[in-house]
Scaffold this active site. Structure first.
Site, mmCIF file in Angstrom:
data_model
loop_
_atom_site.group_PDB
_atom_site.id
_atom_site.type_symbol
_atom_site.label_atom_id
_atom_site.label_comp_id
_atom_site.label_asym_id
_atom_site.label_seq_id
_atom_site.Cartn_x
_atom_site.Cartn_y
_atom_site.Cartn_z
ATOM 1 N N HIS A 55 74.088 -18.756 -7.404
ATOM 2 C CA HIS A 55 74.683 -17.694 -8.228
ATOM 3 C C HIS A 55 75.680 -18.268 -9.237
ATOM 4 O O HIS A 55 75.834 -17.735 -10.330
ATOM 5 C CB HIS A 55 75.410 -16.674 -7.349
ATOM 6 N N HIS B 167 71.998 -20.523 -1.435
ATOM 7 C CA HIS B 167 71.742 -19.265 -2.146
ATOM 8 C C HIS B 167 72.972 -18.843 -2.969
ATOM 9 O O HIS B 167 72.854 -18.517 -4.148
ATOM 10 C CB HIS B 167 71.375 -18.176 -1.120
ATOM 11 N N GLU B 168 74.150 -18.900 -2.351
ATOM 12 C CA GLU B 168 75.372 -18.479 -3.063
ATOM 13 C C GLU B 168 75.724 -19.444 -4.186
ATOM 14 O O GLU B 168 76.157 -19.038 -5.263
ATOM 15 C CB GLU B 168 76.551 -18.341 -2.099
ATOM 16 N N CYS C 239 69.192 -10.358 -1.472
ATOM 17 C CA CYS C 239 70.364 -10.591 -2.303
ATOM 18 C C CYS C 239 70.917 -9.230 -2.690
ATOM 19 O O CYS C 239 70.159 -8.340 -3.093
ATOM 20 C CB CYS C 239 69.953 -11.381 -3.549
ATOM 21 N N LEU C 240 72.239 -9.067 -2.594
ATOM 22 C CA LEU C 240 72.841 -7.780 -2.947
ATOM 23 C C LEU C 240 72.570 -7.417 -4.406
ATOM 24 O O LEU C 240 72.563 -6.238 -4.756
ATOM 25 C CB LEU C 240 74.354 -7.816 -2.685
ATOM 26 N N GLY D 84 76.931 -13.169 2.345
ATOM 27 C CA GLY D 84 77.519 -14.031 1.330
ATOM 28 C C GLY D 84 77.702 -13.240 0.049
ATOM 29 O O GLY D 84 77.010 -12.246 -0.171
ATOM 30 N N GLN E 155 78.633 -11.908 -8.811
ATOM 31 C CA GLN E 155 78.071 -10.652 -8.295
ATOM 32 C C GLN E 155 79.073 -9.505 -8.328
ATOM 33 O O GLN E 155 78.713 -8.361 -8.056
ATOM 34 C CB GLN E 155 77.586 -10.843 -6.854
#
Ligand code: NI
Length: 185
Positions: free
Chosen positions: A144, A140-141, A98-99, A45, A50
């Site tokens: 953000h 989660h996304e 997470c990236l 994702g 991000q």
């Protein structure tokens, strides 16, 4: 085009992202670049903040979850202007990464089921309910877009234990196998 990924300490990750309207230019190009960036970084994702864009957009490819949930085989979707309507179901723990938090993985508790209203790439409205792995990534996304990171859910003790690693991320001392944008640089 592969974007550099914003990491912990970048103000873009802490803003509430803004909706986009139908006149938004180059949405297809932005999405194509986000997909490319997500696959390049081996993510499931990716949210627009991000890649340094404070917009209410995220993309998900939940197909790695198909081993346990076969219906996720082709689950690949872009969510434009999403709004979570409701979360429900039993809370469960998943080890999340997470990236934007390279090399950090922690157990996070979230409710199982999420109902979300969003627009697709053509701005058609949808309201759908997801659970399991897809429901997890969506939550989660979505966070953000609200300026929330999964570490915000950890206990004060766990957060304290992560402090030096987080500061190393912000200082650019962590080098993941994908391009990142070091905060302030
Ligand atoms: Ni993330």
């Amino acid at each position: 085009m592969i974007y550099p990924v914003t990491v912990y300490g970048d103000p873009a990750l802490r803003k509430v992202a803004k909706p986009i309207d139908k006149d938004f230019e180059n949405l297809q190009e932005l999405l194509a670049n986000m997909w490319e960036t997500m696959y390049h970084s081996d993510g499931v994702g990716l949210a627009a903040p991000q890649v340094g864009k404070s917009l209410r957009i995220f993309i998900i490819d939940a197909s790695p979850g198909a081993e346990e949930e076969p219906e996720l085989k082709d689950f690949k979707k872009a969510f434009i202007n999403p709004q979570i309507i409701e979360t429900s179901g039993d809370e469960w723990v998943m080890n999340e990464g997470c990236l934007s938090l390279p090399e950090i993985r922690e157990d996070v508790i979230r409710p199982d089921t999420v109902t979300i209203r969003y627009q697709d790439e053509e701005f058609n409205e949808h309201e759908e309910t997801y659970k399991g792995y897809a429901g997890r990534i969506i939550q989660h996304e979505y966070d953000h877009l609200e300026g929330i990171l999964f570490i915000d859910y950890l206990s004060p003790l766990k957060k304290r234990l992560l402090k030096s690693r987080l500061s190393n991320i912000t200082k650019g001392k962590i080098t993941p196998p994908y391009r990142i944008k070091i905060p302030g640089k």
